[in-house]
Design a protein around this motif. Structure first.
Motif, PDB file in Angstrom:
ATOM      1  N   ARG A  51     -39.669   7.796  14.629  1.00  0.00           N
ATOM      2  CA  ARG A  51     -39.009   6.751  13.829  1.00  0.00           C
ATOM      3  C   ARG A  51     -38.600   7.292  12.460  1.00  0.00           C
ATOM      4  NH1 ARG A  51     -40.308   3.888   9.742  1.00  0.00           N
ATOM      5  NH2 ARG A  51     -42.516   4.395   9.837  1.00  0.00           N
ATOM      6  N   ILE A  52     -39.517   7.978  11.795  1.00  0.00           N
ATOM      7  CA  ILE A  52     -39.217   8.529  10.468  1.00  0.00           C
ATOM      8  C   ILE A  52     -38.096   9.554  10.561  1.00  0.00           C
ATOM      9  CG2 ILE A  52     -40.148   9.972   8.615  1.00  0.00           C
ATOM     10  CD1 ILE A  52     -42.888   8.586   9.206  1.00  0.00           C
ATOM     11  N   PHE A  53     -38.178  10.446  11.545  1.00  0.00           N
ATOM     12  CA  PHE A  53     -37.131  11.457  11.721  1.00  0.00           C
ATOM     13  C   PHE A  53     -35.780  10.792  11.950  1.00  0.00           C
ATOM     14  CE2 PHE A  53     -34.587  14.192  14.518  1.00  0.00           C
ATOM     15  CZ  PHE A  53     -34.434  15.283  13.676  1.00  0.00           C
ATOM     16  N   SER A  54     -35.733   9.816  12.840  1.00  0.00           N
ATOM     17  CA  SER A  54     -34.479   9.118  13.149  1.00  0.00           C
ATOM     18  C   SER A  54     -33.893   8.450  11.911  1.00  0.00           C
ATOM     19  CB  SER A  54     -34.709   8.069  14.238  1.00  0.00           C
ATOM     20  OG  SER A  54     -35.130   8.689  15.426  1.00  0.00           O
ATOM     21  N   GLU A  55     -34.735   7.760  11.168  1.00  0.00           N
ATOM     22  CA  GLU A  55     -34.279   7.096   9.939  1.00  0.00           C
ATOM     23  C   GLU A  55     -33.754   8.105   8.924  1.00  0.00           C
ATOM     24  OE1 GLU A  55     -37.589   4.831   8.456  1.00  0.00           O
ATOM     25  OE2 GLU A  55     -37.388   3.299  10.028  1.00  0.00           O
ATOM     26  N   ASN A  56     -34.450   9.220   8.785  1.00  0.00           N
ATOM     27  CA  ASN A  56     -34.030  10.223   7.809  1.00  0.00           C
ATOM     28  C   ASN A  56     -32.734  10.910   8.201  1.00  0.00           C
ATOM     29  OD1 ASN A  56     -36.168   9.602   6.152  1.00  0.00           O
ATOM     30  ND2 ASN A  56     -37.451  11.268   6.874  1.00  0.00           N
ATOM     31  N   VAL A  57     -32.546  11.175   9.488  1.00  0.00           N
ATOM     32  CA  VAL A  57     -31.280  11.771   9.940  1.00  0.00           C
ATOM     33  C   VAL A  57     -30.136  10.792   9.654  1.00  0.00           C
ATOM     34  CG1 VAL A  57     -29.931  12.497  11.957  1.00  0.00           C
ATOM     35  CG2 VAL A  57     -32.276  13.314  11.661  1.00  0.00           C
ATOM     36  N   ARG A  58     -30.316   9.520  10.005  1.00  0.00           N
ATOM     37  CA  ARG A  58     -29.272   8.510   9.738  1.00  0.00           C
ATOM     38  C   ARG A  58     -28.964   8.419   8.250  1.00  0.00           C
ATOM     39  NH1 ARG A  58     -32.096   5.386  13.492  1.00  0.00           N
ATOM     40  NH2 ARG A  58     -33.109   4.259  11.820  1.00  0.00           N
ATOM     41  N   ALA A  59     -30.010   8.376   7.427  1.00  0.00           N
ATOM     42  CA  ALA A  59     -29.829   8.238   5.979  1.00  0.00           C
ATOM     43  C   ALA A  59     -29.102   9.447   5.392  1.00  0.00           C
ATOM     44  CB  ALA A  59     -31.176   8.035   5.297  1.00  0.00           C
ATOM     45  N   ALA A  81     -26.648  10.175  18.848  1.00  0.00           N
ATOM     46  CA  ALA A  81     -26.827   8.717  18.834  1.00  0.00           C
ATOM     47  C   ALA A  81     -28.188   8.339  19.396  1.00  0.00           C
ATOM     48  CB  ALA A  81     -25.713   8.039  19.626  1.00  0.00           C
ATOM     49  N   ARG A  82     -28.608   9.003  20.449  1.00  0.00           N
ATOM     50  CA  ARG A  82     -29.923   8.702  21.049  1.00  0.00           C
ATOM     51  C   ARG A  82     -31.065   9.125  20.140  1.00  0.00           C
ATOM     52  NH1 ARG A  82     -26.912  10.274  26.030  1.00  0.00           N
ATOM     53  NH2 ARG A  82     -26.560   8.311  27.109  1.00  0.00           N
ATOM     54  N   ILE A  83     -30.880  10.224  19.414  1.00  0.00           N
ATOM     55  CA  ILE A  83     -31.884  10.634  18.425  1.00  0.00           C
ATOM     56  C   ILE A  83     -31.988   9.563  17.338  1.00  0.00           C
ATOM     57  CG2 ILE A  83     -32.376  12.271  16.556  1.00  0.00           C
ATOM     58  CD1 ILE A  83     -31.151  14.462  18.375  1.00  0.00           C
ATOM     59  N   GLU A  84     -30.837   9.119  16.833  1.00  0.00           N
ATOM     60  CA  GLU A  84     -30.827   8.131  15.756  1.00  0.00           C
ATOM     61  C   GLU A  84     -31.362   6.772  16.202  1.00  0.00           C
ATOM     62  OE1 GLU A  84     -27.048   7.937  13.789  1.00  0.00           O
ATOM     63  OE2 GLU A  84     -27.315   9.911  12.871  1.00  0.00           O
ATOM     64  N   LYS A  85     -31.285   6.490  17.501  1.00  0.00           N
ATOM     65  CA  LYS A  85     -31.801   5.222  18.036  1.00  0.00           C
ATOM     66  C   LYS A  85     -33.241   5.352  18.519  1.00  0.00           C
ATOM     67  CE  LYS A  85     -27.317   3.497  19.478  1.00  0.00           C
ATOM     68  NZ  LYS A  85     -26.455   3.178  20.621  1.00  0.00           N
ATOM     69  N   GLU A  86     -33.879   6.488  18.201  1.00  0.00           N
ATOM     70  CA  GLU A  86     -35.279   6.739  18.549  1.00  0.00           C
ATOM     71  C   GLU A  86     -35.507   6.816  20.056  1.00  0.00           C
ATOM     72  OE1 GLU A  86     -37.987   4.154  16.340  1.00  0.00           O
ATOM     73  OE2 GLU A  86     -36.418   3.880  14.838  1.00  0.00           O
ATOM     74  N   LYS A  87     -34.475   7.187  20.807  1.00  0.00           N
ATOM     75  CA  LYS A  87     -34.590   7.301  22.267  1.00  0.00           C
ATOM     76  C   LYS A  87     -34.998   8.697  22.705  1.00  0.00           C
ATOM     77  CE  LYS A  87     -33.101   3.115  22.859  1.00  0.00           C
ATOM     78  NZ  LYS A  87     -34.044   2.053  23.103  1.00  0.00           N
ATOM     79  N   TYR A  88     -34.668   9.717  21.898  1.00  0.00           N
ATOM     80  CA  TYR A  88     -34.970  11.099  22.245  1.00  0.00           C
ATOM     81  C   TYR A  88     -35.817  11.731  21.154  1.00  0.00           C
ATOM     82  CZ  TYR A  88     -31.466  11.422  26.013  1.00  0.00           C
ATOM     83  OH  TYR A  88     -30.752  11.264  27.162  1.00  0.00           O
ATOM     84  N   ASP A 113     -38.652  19.549   6.316  1.00  0.00           N
ATOM     85  CA  ASP A 113     -39.633  18.599   5.791  1.00  0.00           C
ATOM     86  C   ASP A 113     -38.987  17.405   5.104  1.00  0.00           C
ATOM     87  OD1 ASP A 113     -38.961  20.352   3.634  1.00  0.00           O
ATOM     88  OD2 ASP A 113     -40.764  19.718   2.578  1.00  0.00           O
ATOM     89  N   LYS A 114     -37.709  17.501   4.776  1.00  0.00           N
ATOM     90  CA  LYS A 114     -36.975  16.327   4.268  1.00  0.00           C
ATOM     91  C   LYS A 114     -36.746  15.322   5.403  1.00  0.00           C
ATOM     92  CE  LYS A 114     -34.049  14.163   1.426  1.00  0.00           C
ATOM     93  NZ  LYS A 114     -34.365  13.587   0.155  1.00  0.00           N
TER      94      LYS A 114
END
Length: 74
Positions: free
Chosen positions: A8-16, A40-47, A66-67
């Motif tokens: 979840r954190i990774f997905s949110e940070n990539v989107r941001a 898109a699947r990474i950003e939606k927390e699917k992968y 680490d960012k």
């Protein structure tokens, strides 16, 4: 921190970061060597991406890994 929270954190940070750079999913995906659908699947927390994909996304976004995955996140 469990697996779901890390994803979840990774997905949110990539989107941001992508939004901050004003990159489309297509542009970032091309820069990172992945498909827009995969991003898109990474950003939606699917992968849960591989280490290589994480590193390529960080490089494409001009940030350190680490960012995108702050392991000291509480």
């Amino acid at each position: 921190m469990d697996r779901k929270e890390i994803i979840r954190i990774f997905s949110e940070n990539v989107r941001a970061e992508r939004a901050r750079k004003q990159y489309s999913q297509e542009k970032l995906a091309e820069m990172a060597g992945i498909t827009p659908e995969y991003l898109a699947r990474i950003e939606k927390e699917k992968y849960s991406p591989s280490l290589i994909v994480i590193a390529n996304l960080a490089i494409a976004l001009g940030v350190t890994v680490d960012k995108l995955i702050p392991l000291n996140h509480q």
